[in-house]
Scaffold this motif. Structure first.
Motif, PDB file in Angstrom:
ATOM      1  N   ALA A 147      29.507  -3.248  -4.455  1.00 51.71           N
ATOM      2  CA  ALA A 147      30.750  -2.970  -3.735  1.00 51.71           C
ATOM      3  C   ALA A 147      30.526  -2.992  -2.228  1.00 51.71           C
ATOM      4  N   ARG A 148      29.422  -2.401  -1.775  1.00 48.90           N
ATOM      5  CA  ARG A 148      29.142  -2.368  -0.342  1.00 48.90           C
ATOM      6  C   ARG A 148      28.877  -3.761   0.204  1.00 48.90           C
ATOM      7  N   ALA A 149      28.289  -4.643  -0.610  1.00 53.92           N
ATOM      8  CA  ALA A 149      27.948  -5.988  -0.145  1.00 53.92           C
ATOM      9  C   ALA A 149      29.181  -6.799   0.228  1.00 53.92           C
ATOM     10  N   VAL A 150      30.343  -6.493  -0.377  1.00 51.85           N
ATOM     11  CA  VAL A 150      31.575  -7.220  -0.041  1.00 51.85           C
ATOM     12  C   VAL A 150      32.501  -6.374   0.822  1.00 51.85           C
ATOM     13  N   GLY A 151      31.977  -5.305   1.397  1.00 49.82           N
ATOM     14  CA  GLY A 151      32.765  -4.471   2.302  1.00 49.82           C
ATOM     15  C   GLY A 151      33.588  -3.405   1.616  1.00 49.82           C
ATOM     16  N   PRO A 177      37.758  -5.133  -0.776  1.00 51.52           N
ATOM     17  CA  PRO A 177      38.709  -5.826   0.112  1.00 51.52           C
ATOM     18  C   PRO A 177      38.783  -7.310  -0.210  1.00 51.52           C
ATOM     19  N   LEU A 178      39.988  -7.856  -0.096  1.00 48.17           N
ATOM     20  CA  LEU A 178      40.189  -9.276  -0.372  1.00 48.17           C
ATOM     21  C   LEU A 178      39.991 -10.135   0.853  1.00 48.17           C
ATOM     22  N   ARG A 179      39.956  -9.532   2.030  1.00 49.22           N
ATOM     23  CA  ARG A 179      39.760 -10.285   3.258  1.00 49.22           C
ATOM     24  C   ARG A 179      38.483  -9.802   3.933  1.00 49.22           C
ATOM     25  N   GLY A 180      37.785 -10.734   4.553  1.00 50.34           N
ATOM     26  CA  GLY A 180      36.562 -10.391   5.275  1.00 50.34           C
ATOM     27  C   GLY A 180      35.343 -10.278   4.401  1.00 50.34           C
ATOM     28  N   ALA A 181      35.459 -10.564   3.120  1.00 50.10           N
ATOM     29  CA  ALA A 181      34.302 -10.522   2.224  1.00 50.10           C
ATOM     30  C   ALA A 181      33.560 -11.823   2.309  1.00 50.10           C
ATOM     31  N   GLY A 182      32.220 -11.728   2.472  1.00 51.37           N
ATOM     32  CA  GLY A 182      31.413 -12.937   2.535  1.00 51.37           C
ATOM     33  C   GLY A 182      31.332 -13.601   1.197  1.00 51.37           C
ATOM     34  N   GLU A 183      31.265 -14.911   1.216  1.00 49.65           N
ATOM     35  CA  GLU A 183      31.095 -15.654  -0.014  1.00 49.65           C
ATOM     36  C   GLU A 183      29.659 -15.583  -0.449  1.00 49.65           C
ATOM     37  N   GLY A 184      29.416 -15.694  -1.676  1.00 47.50           N
ATOM     38  CA  GLY A 184      28.069 -15.728  -2.200  1.00 47.50           C
ATOM     39  C   GLY A 184      28.041 -15.023  -3.513  1.00 47.50           C
ATOM     40  N   GLY A 185      26.846 -15.017  -4.131  1.00 46.88           N
ATOM     41  CA  GLY A 185      26.698 -14.389  -5.431  1.00 46.88           C
ATOM     42  C   GLY A 185      26.008 -13.104  -5.326  1.00 46.88           C
TER      43      GLY A 185
END
Length: 404
Positions: free
Chosen positions: A372-376, A396-404
């Protein structure tokens, strides 16, 4: 000769020739003005070539040797500096005054301080003493005890101190940069290992929990109703195959992390293997239900397509929360809720088992919190007021970095 040595010499030799030429020209001007002055009847400024007397061969030789030492300073630092120091000392010992050739000595000392650690180059700085002694008491110039010579000696000392200080600063900066780079590399490797461990833990942990539950059902009915053991055994086979396929896909993503897909095979079976996301949360719930547990999925709001990182984090959080519910809330109903809000995706996994005290966070809850923390986002896990346990994550749906 190693390629790095070739590259260094290819740069240092032209620079050394330029520096040596400038020193030679300045030395000729200094000696010409101090030894007999300009040639009488010659036209042009005092430093013009036709107004200055020719330099002795020993001066050319000293400048050439000192320049050669500067050229080789980064390849053979100690030998090259000793060569430069010997040439400068010989130049001054023949009665020449302190002059531009001392710049070559300072450059060599600077390069020595940049190339070697202080404990290595510091003893070599003692070569300053014979240079000063040679310039102070040259056999051909007894006038060197005058104030001008004293000022030149003090200026030379200041130049060498400045060269050592600058060289040390450059080396310290390079060492700090190298340490920062190595620390960043170690941190990246650690985070990558942690990421792999988290993925493997989630895949294997969930699958083994389902397999264990199905195996328990099969053992329970094997003696009395053996025909009912077949569905459980089939579920074990299916779950293990799915776990192996997902594990292969997960490891393939780490080998090709740019697009989140498994590297393509060369045969007709080649197919992309995207990381699981929200579209597969229903499969997780169905797997638990097929194993004999009561589990439901509720979706609120307008289902959207969140960033891949958010969808994958939500999938793994649901997977781990279901695994914990199966392990620790035997017989309890499980409810998975996905709430699509304008700015957030809320993931809730709750069971109605008996009241439990707040657990000591292990690998599972810690891994969910890190996802959860990794995507803000943020995650809360703990007992419910009316009994049971709940995991709630807001992503959050905005500002989350892409990746796995």
């Amino acid at each position: 000769m190693p390629p790095r040595t070739t590259r260094v010499l290819a740069l240092d030799i032209p620079l050394g020739i330029l520096l040596g030429s400038l020193v030679l020209f300045a030395t000729r001007a200094q000696l010409g003005m101090g030894e007999g002055g300009p040639q009488p009847g010659a036209a042009g400024p005092p430093w013009a070539g036709d107004r200055l007397p020719p330099l002795p061969v020993t001066v050319y030789a000293a400048v050439a040797v000192a320049t050669a030492g500067v050229m080789a300073q980064r390849v053979w630092p100690r030998t090259a500096f000793a060569l430069t120091a010997a040439a400068v000392t010989g130049f001054l010992a023949t009665g020449r005054p302190f002059g531009p050739i001392l710049l070559l000595f300072a450059v060599g000392l600077f390069s020595l301080a940049v190339t070697l650690p202080p404990r290595v180059w510091a003893p070599w700085s003692a070569l300053i003493l014979p240079v000063i002694a040679a310039g102070w008491s040259g056999p051909l110039s007894p006038w060197r005890a005058d104030p001008a010579t004293l000022r030149s000696a003090v200026g030379f000392l200041a130049l060498t101190v400045l060269a050592m200080a600058l060289g040390s600063l450059v080396r310290i900066r390079r060492e700090n940069t190298r340490r920062d780079r190595e620390e960043e590399l170690r941190r990246s490797l650690y985070e990558e290992r942690l990421r792999i461990a988290r993925e493997v833990h989630d895949v294997v942990g969930h699958s083994l929990s389902v397999i264990s539950m199905q195996a328990g059902v099969a053992l329970h009915v094997l003696d009395r109703r053996p025909e009912q053991a077949a569905p459980s055994l089939e579920a074990i086979r299916r779950t293990s195959n799915e776990a192996l396929a997902e594990l292969r896909g997960t490891l393939a993503v780490f080998r090709d992390p740019d697009n989140g897909r498994e590297p393509r095979a060369t045969g007709p079976a080649a197919s992309p293997a995207p990381l699981p996301g929200l579209e597969r949360v229903g499969d997780l719930v169905a797997t638990v239900t097929a194993a004999g547990r009561r589990a439901r999925l509720q979706i609120h709001g307008d289902p959207s397509h969140p960033p891949a990182a958010v969808g994958h984090a939500a999938y793994r959080i649901v997977q781990e929360a279901l695994t914990n519910a199966v392990r620790h809330a035997d017989g309890a109903d499980i409810l998975v809720t996905l709430s699509h809000l304008p700015t957030h995706l809320v993931v809730e996994v709750a069971d109605d088992g008996p009241a439990r005290s707040a657990p000591v966070e292990g690998t599972g809850i810690t891994g969910m919190r890190e996802r959860a923390r990794a995507v803000g986002g943020a995650l809360r896990a703990g007992p419910r007021p009316g009994g049971g346990f709940e995991v709630r994550a807001e992503l959050p749906l905005r500002g989350a970095g892409e990746g796995g």
